[in-house]
Design a protein around this motif. Sequence first.
Motif, PDB file in Angstrom:
ATOM      1  N   GLU A  87       0.565   9.773  14.339  1.00  0.00           N
ATOM      2  CA  GLU A  87       1.782   9.012  14.628  1.00  0.00           C
ATOM      3  C   GLU A  87       2.609   8.844  13.350  1.00  0.00           C
ATOM      4  O   GLU A  87       2.080   8.542  12.288  1.00  0.00           O
ATOM      5  N   SER A  88       3.926   9.021  13.485  1.00  0.00           N
ATOM      6  CA  SER A  88       4.810   8.965  12.316  1.00  0.00           C
ATOM      7  C   SER A  88       4.683   7.679  11.510  1.00  0.00           C
ATOM      8  O   SER A  88       4.630   7.725  10.276  1.00  0.00           O
ATOM      9  N   PRO A  89       4.643   6.479  12.163  1.00  0.00           N
ATOM     10  CA  PRO A  89       4.537   5.256  11.357  1.00  0.00           C
ATOM     11  C   PRO A  89       3.302   5.243  10.451  1.00  0.00           C
ATOM     12  O   PRO A  89       3.384   4.814   9.295  1.00  0.00           O
ATOM     13  N   LEU A  90       2.159   5.732  10.956  1.00  0.00           N
ATOM     14  CA  LEU A  90       0.943   5.741  10.143  1.00  0.00           C
ATOM     15  C   LEU A  90       1.069   6.725   8.983  1.00  0.00           C
ATOM     16  O   LEU A  90       0.589   6.461   7.872  1.00  0.00           O
ATOM     17  N   ILE A  91       1.695   7.865   9.233  1.00  0.00           N
ATOM     18  CA  ILE A  91       1.879   8.849   8.170  1.00  0.00           C
ATOM     19  C   ILE A  91       2.647   8.223   7.014  1.00  0.00           C
ATOM     20  O   ILE A  91       2.232   8.296   5.849  1.00  0.00           O
ATOM     21  N   PHE A  92       3.769   7.569   7.327  1.00  0.00           N
ATOM     22  CA  PHE A  92       4.602   7.019   6.268  1.00  0.00           C
ATOM     23  C   PHE A  92       3.963   5.794   5.621  1.00  0.00           C
ATOM     24  O   PHE A  92       4.124   5.574   4.421  1.00  0.00           O
ATOM     25  N   GLU A  93       3.214   5.003   6.386  1.00  0.00           N
ATOM     26  CA  GLU A  93       2.509   3.869   5.793  1.00  0.00           C
ATOM     27  C   GLU A  93       1.476   4.365   4.786  1.00  0.00           C
ATOM     28  O   GLU A  93       1.307   3.783   3.708  1.00  0.00           O
ATOM     29  N   ALA A  94       0.765   5.441   5.137  1.00  0.00           N
ATOM     30  CA  ALA A  94      -0.243   5.990   4.223  1.00  0.00           C
ATOM     31  C   ALA A  94       0.397   6.532   2.951  1.00  0.00           C
ATOM     32  O   ALA A  94      -0.091   6.292   1.847  1.00  0.00           O
ATOM     33  N   LEU A  95       1.496   7.255   3.103  1.00  0.00           N
ATOM     34  CA  LEU A  95       2.166   7.819   1.932  1.00  0.00           C
ATOM     35  C   LEU A  95       2.755   6.722   1.051  1.00  0.00           C
ATOM     36  O   LEU A  95       2.687   6.790  -0.180  1.00  0.00           O
ATOM     37  N   LYS A  96       3.308   5.679   1.678  1.00  0.00           N
ATOM     38  CA  LYS A  96       3.847   4.561   0.904  1.00  0.00           C
ATOM     39  C   LYS A  96       2.734   3.830   0.158  1.00  0.00           C
ATOM     40  O   LYS A  96       2.945   3.313  -0.941  1.00  0.00           O
ATOM     41  N   ALA A  97       1.538   3.768   0.768  1.00  0.00           N
ATOM     42  CA  ALA A  97       0.417   3.079   0.135  1.00  0.00           C
ATOM     43  C   ALA A  97      -0.075   3.816  -1.101  1.00  0.00           C
ATOM     44  O   ALA A  97      -0.725   3.220  -1.966  1.00  0.00           O
ATOM     45  N   GLY A  98       0.202   5.131  -1.173  1.00  0.00           N
ATOM     46  CA  GLY A  98      -0.224   5.885  -2.345  1.00  0.00           C
ATOM     47  C   GLY A  98      -0.982   7.162  -2.061  1.00  0.00           C
ATOM     48  O   GLY A  98      -1.440   7.835  -2.992  1.00  0.00           O
ATOM     49  N   ALA A  99      -1.127   7.530  -0.773  1.00  0.00           N
ATOM     50  CA  ALA A  99      -1.817   8.779  -0.442  1.00  0.00           C
ATOM     51  C   ALA A  99      -1.009   9.963  -0.955  1.00  0.00           C
ATOM     52  O   ALA A  99       0.225   9.961  -0.918  1.00  0.00           O
TER      53      ALA A  99
END
Length: 213
Positions: A87-99
Amino acid sequence: MSIRIALVEDDQPFARTLQRYFALTSAVTCDVVFPNAEEALRKIPKLAPELLLVDINLPKMNGIEFVGQIVQRCPGMLCLMLTMYEESPLIFEALKAGACGYLLKRTPPQEIVTAIEEAKAGGSPMTPQIARHVVNFFQKQPVPPPAAPVEAGLAGREVEVLGLLAQGYLYKEIGESLGISTHTVNSHIRRIYEKLHVRSRSQAVAKYRGLIE
Protein backbone atom coordinates in the motif's frame (compact mmCIF):
# COMPACT_ATOMS: atom_id res chain seq x y z
CA MET A 1 33.85 -9.43 1.42
CA SER A 2 30.40 -10.60 2.47
CA ILE A 3 27.88 -7.97 3.53
CA ARG A 4 26.94 -8.64 7.14
CA ILE A 5 23.19 -8.36 7.61
CA ALA A 6 20.54 -9.18 10.20
CA LEU A 7 16.85 -9.99 9.79
CA VAL A 8 14.08 -8.40 11.85
CA GLU A 9 11.36 -10.91 11.06
CA ASP A 10 8.81 -12.80 13.16
CA ASP A 11 7.98 -15.38 10.45
CA GLN A 12 10.63 -17.89 11.43
CA PRO A 13 10.11 -20.36 8.54
CA PHE A 14 10.51 -17.50 6.08
CA ALA A 15 13.60 -16.23 7.91
CA ARG A 16 15.19 -19.70 7.97
CA THR A 17 14.54 -20.12 4.25
CA LEU A 18 16.32 -16.85 3.54
CA GLN A 19 19.21 -17.75 5.83
CA ARG A 20 19.67 -21.07 4.02
CA TYR A 21 19.80 -19.26 0.70
CA PHE A 22 22.25 -16.64 1.99
CA ALA A 23 24.49 -19.46 3.22
CA LEU A 24 24.84 -20.63 -0.39
CA THR A 25 26.23 -17.30 -1.57
CA SER A 26 29.42 -15.51 -0.63
CA ALA A 27 27.81 -12.08 -1.11
CA VAL A 28 25.78 -11.97 2.12
CA THR A 29 26.26 -13.27 5.66
CA CYS A 30 23.22 -13.48 7.94
CA ASP A 31 23.83 -15.03 11.34
CA VAL A 32 21.13 -13.25 13.35
CA VAL A 33 17.32 -13.15 13.16
CA PHE A 34 15.41 -10.95 15.59
CA PRO A 35 11.75 -12.01 16.05
CA ASN A 36 10.68 -8.57 17.27
CA ALA A 37 11.73 -4.94 17.12
CA GLU A 38 12.35 -4.61 20.84
CA GLU A 39 15.07 -7.27 20.93
CA ALA A 40 16.60 -5.87 17.75
CA LEU A 41 16.81 -2.37 19.26
CA ARG A 42 18.65 -3.75 22.29
CA LYS A 43 21.19 -5.86 20.44
CA ILE A 44 21.84 -4.33 17.03
CA PRO A 45 23.92 -1.34 18.24
CA LYS A 46 26.48 -3.75 19.72
CA LEU A 47 26.41 -6.25 16.83
CA ALA A 48 26.63 -3.46 14.21
CA PRO A 49 25.53 -5.30 11.07
CA GLU A 50 25.93 -3.41 7.81
CA LEU A 51 22.30 -3.76 6.74
CA LEU A 52 18.97 -4.84 8.17
CA LEU A 53 16.12 -6.58 6.36
CA VAL A 54 13.01 -5.44 8.20
CA ASP A 55 9.42 -6.71 8.09
CA ILE A 56 6.58 -4.27 8.80
CA ASN A 57 4.15 -6.58 10.57
CA LEU A 58 6.04 -7.31 13.79
CA PRO A 59 4.39 -8.42 17.09
CA LYS A 60 4.51 -5.17 19.10
CA MET A 61 6.43 -2.24 17.66
CA ASN A 62 6.00 -2.38 13.89
CA GLY A 63 8.86 -2.32 11.41
CA ILE A 64 8.36 1.29 10.36
CA GLU A 65 8.57 2.54 13.96
CA PHE A 66 11.62 0.33 14.47
CA VAL A 67 13.41 1.83 11.46
CA GLY A 68 12.71 5.33 12.74
CA GLN A 69 14.33 4.47 16.06
CA ILE A 70 17.29 2.39 14.87
CA VAL A 71 18.50 5.00 12.36
CA GLN A 72 18.56 7.52 15.21
CA ARG A 73 20.51 5.19 17.49
CA CYS A 74 22.81 3.95 14.72
CA PRO A 75 23.33 6.75 12.17
CA GLY A 76 24.14 5.35 8.75
CA MET A 77 22.44 2.01 9.42
CA LEU A 78 20.92 0.68 6.19
CA CYS A 79 17.37 -0.61 6.58
CA LEU A 80 15.76 -2.42 3.67
CA MET A 81 12.06 -3.19 4.12
CA LEU A 82 11.08 -6.76 3.20
CA THR A 83 7.33 -7.13 3.58
CA MET A 84 4.10 -8.36 2.04
CA TYR A 85 2.47 -4.91 2.14
CA GLU A 86 2.41 -2.79 -1.01
CA GLU A 87 0.00 0.00 0.00
CA SER A 88 1.29 3.45 -0.96
CA PRO A 89 0.90 5.02 2.52
CA LEU A 90 3.07 2.30 4.10
CA ILE A 91 5.72 2.66 1.40
CA PHE A 92 6.09 6.38 2.02
CA GLU A 93 5.92 6.02 5.81
CA ALA A 94 8.79 3.51 5.65
CA LEU A 95 10.89 5.72 3.39
CA LYS A 96 10.22 8.78 5.56
CA ALA A 97 11.25 6.78 8.64
CA GLY A 98 14.65 6.13 7.06
CA ALA A 99 14.37 2.94 4.98
CA CYS A 100 16.77 2.89 2.03
CA GLY A 101 14.57 0.62 -0.07
CA TYR A 102 11.41 -1.46 -0.15
CA LEU A 103 11.04 -5.08 -1.31
CA LEU A 104 8.08 -7.43 -1.34
CA LYS A 105 8.48 -10.87 0.21
CA ARG A 106 7.64 -12.53 -3.10
CA THR A 107 10.91 -11.14 -4.48
CA PRO A 108 13.13 -14.10 -5.50
CA PRO A 109 16.03 -14.66 -3.07
CA GLN A 110 18.68 -13.95 -5.70
CA GLU A 111 17.05 -10.56 -6.34
CA ILE A 112 17.06 -9.84 -2.60
CA VAL A 113 20.82 -10.44 -2.60
CA THR A 114 21.20 -8.08 -5.56
CA ALA A 115 19.10 -5.47 -3.73
CA ILE A 116 21.30 -5.78 -0.63
CA GLU A 117 24.39 -5.20 -2.76
CA GLU A 118 22.71 -2.23 -4.45
CA ALA A 119 21.76 -0.70 -1.09
CA LYS A 120 25.30 -1.18 0.23
CA ALA A 121 26.61 0.57 -2.88
CA GLY A 122 24.41 3.60 -2.17
CA GLY A 123 21.27 2.70 -4.14
CA SER A 124 17.62 2.53 -3.14
CA PRO A 125 16.35 -0.83 -4.40
CA MET A 126 12.62 -1.40 -4.82
CA THR A 127 10.52 -4.25 -6.12
CA PRO A 128 9.21 -3.13 -9.57
CA GLN A 129 5.61 -2.97 -8.31
CA ILE A 130 6.71 -0.69 -5.47
CA ALA A 131 8.67 1.55 -7.83
CA ARG A 132 5.52 1.86 -9.97
CA HIS A 133 3.51 2.92 -6.90
CA VAL A 134 6.08 5.65 -6.22
CA VAL A 135 6.04 6.84 -9.84
CA ASN A 136 2.24 6.83 -9.94
CA PHE A 137 2.13 8.84 -6.74
CA PHE A 138 4.18 11.67 -8.20
CA GLN A 139 2.46 11.55 -11.57
CA LYS A 140 -0.94 11.86 -9.89
CA GLN A 141 -0.02 14.82 -7.70
CA PRO A 142 -2.92 17.23 -8.21
CA VAL A 143 -2.78 20.93 -8.85
CA PRO A 144 -3.07 22.50 -5.35
CA PRO A 145 -6.73 23.45 -4.81
CA PRO A 146 -7.67 27.06 -4.08
CA ALA A 147 -7.74 27.72 -0.36
CA ALA A 148 -11.15 28.05 1.22
CA PRO A 149 -11.74 31.21 3.27
CA VAL A 150 -10.61 31.09 6.87
CA GLU A 151 -14.18 31.59 8.03
CA ALA A 152 -15.09 28.16 6.66
CA GLY A 153 -13.22 26.76 9.66
CA LEU A 154 -11.37 24.08 7.68
CA ALA A 155 -7.88 22.95 8.64
CA GLY A 156 -5.18 22.86 5.98
CA ARG A 157 -5.39 19.10 5.40
CA GLU A 158 -9.19 19.30 5.29
CA VAL A 159 -8.94 21.91 2.53
CA GLU A 160 -6.63 19.55 0.60
CA VAL A 161 -9.02 16.62 1.00
CA LEU A 162 -12.02 18.70 -0.02
CA GLY A 163 -10.16 20.11 -3.01
CA LEU A 164 -9.43 16.59 -4.24
CA LEU A 165 -13.05 15.59 -3.70
CA ALA A 166 -14.00 18.53 -5.91
CA GLN A 167 -11.61 17.23 -8.58
CA GLY A 168 -13.39 13.85 -8.58
CA TYR A 169 -10.83 11.79 -6.68
CA LEU A 170 -12.00 8.61 -4.94
CA TYR A 171 -11.25 8.19 -1.22
CA LYS A 172 -8.46 5.68 -1.95
CA GLU A 173 -6.93 8.01 -4.55
CA ILE A 174 -7.04 10.90 -2.07
CA GLY A 175 -5.16 8.79 0.46
CA GLU A 176 -2.51 7.81 -2.10
CA SER A 177 -2.11 11.41 -3.29
CA LEU A 178 -1.66 12.76 0.24
CA GLY A 179 0.22 9.79 1.66
CA ILE A 180 -2.44 8.95 4.26
CA SER A 181 -4.69 5.96 4.88
CA THR A 182 -8.26 5.66 3.62
CA HIS A 183 -9.38 5.59 7.26
CA THR A 184 -7.73 8.98 7.82
CA VAL A 185 -9.41 10.32 4.67
CA ASN A 186 -12.78 9.22 6.05
CA SER A 187 -12.07 11.00 9.34
CA HIS A 188 -11.21 14.23 7.52
CA ILE A 189 -14.35 14.01 5.42
CA ARG A 190 -16.57 13.49 8.48
CA ARG A 191 -15.13 16.67 10.01
CA ILE A 192 -15.55 18.54 6.73
CA TYR A 193 -19.23 17.58 6.59
CA GLU A 194 -19.70 18.76 10.18
CA LYS A 195 -17.95 22.10 9.61
CA LEU A 196 -19.72 22.83 6.32
CA HIS A 197 -23.08 21.53 7.65
CA VAL A 198 -23.59 19.15 4.73
CA ARG A 199 -24.52 15.48 4.45
CA SER A 200 -23.12 14.35 1.12
CA ARG A 201 -20.12 14.63 -1.18
CA SER A 202 -22.08 16.64 -3.76
CA GLN A 203 -23.24 19.11 -1.11
CA ALA A 204 -19.71 19.48 0.24
CA VAL A 205 -18.27 20.09 -3.24
CA ALA A 206 -20.99 22.64 -4.04
CA LYS A 207 -20.35 24.43 -0.75
CA TYR A 208 -16.60 24.40 -1.37
CA ARG A 209 -16.96 25.89 -4.86
CA GLY A 210 -19.21 28.55 -3.45
CA LEU A 211 -16.53 29.40 -0.88
CA ILE A 212 -13.69 29.82 -3.39
CA GLU A 213 -15.65 31.81 -5.99
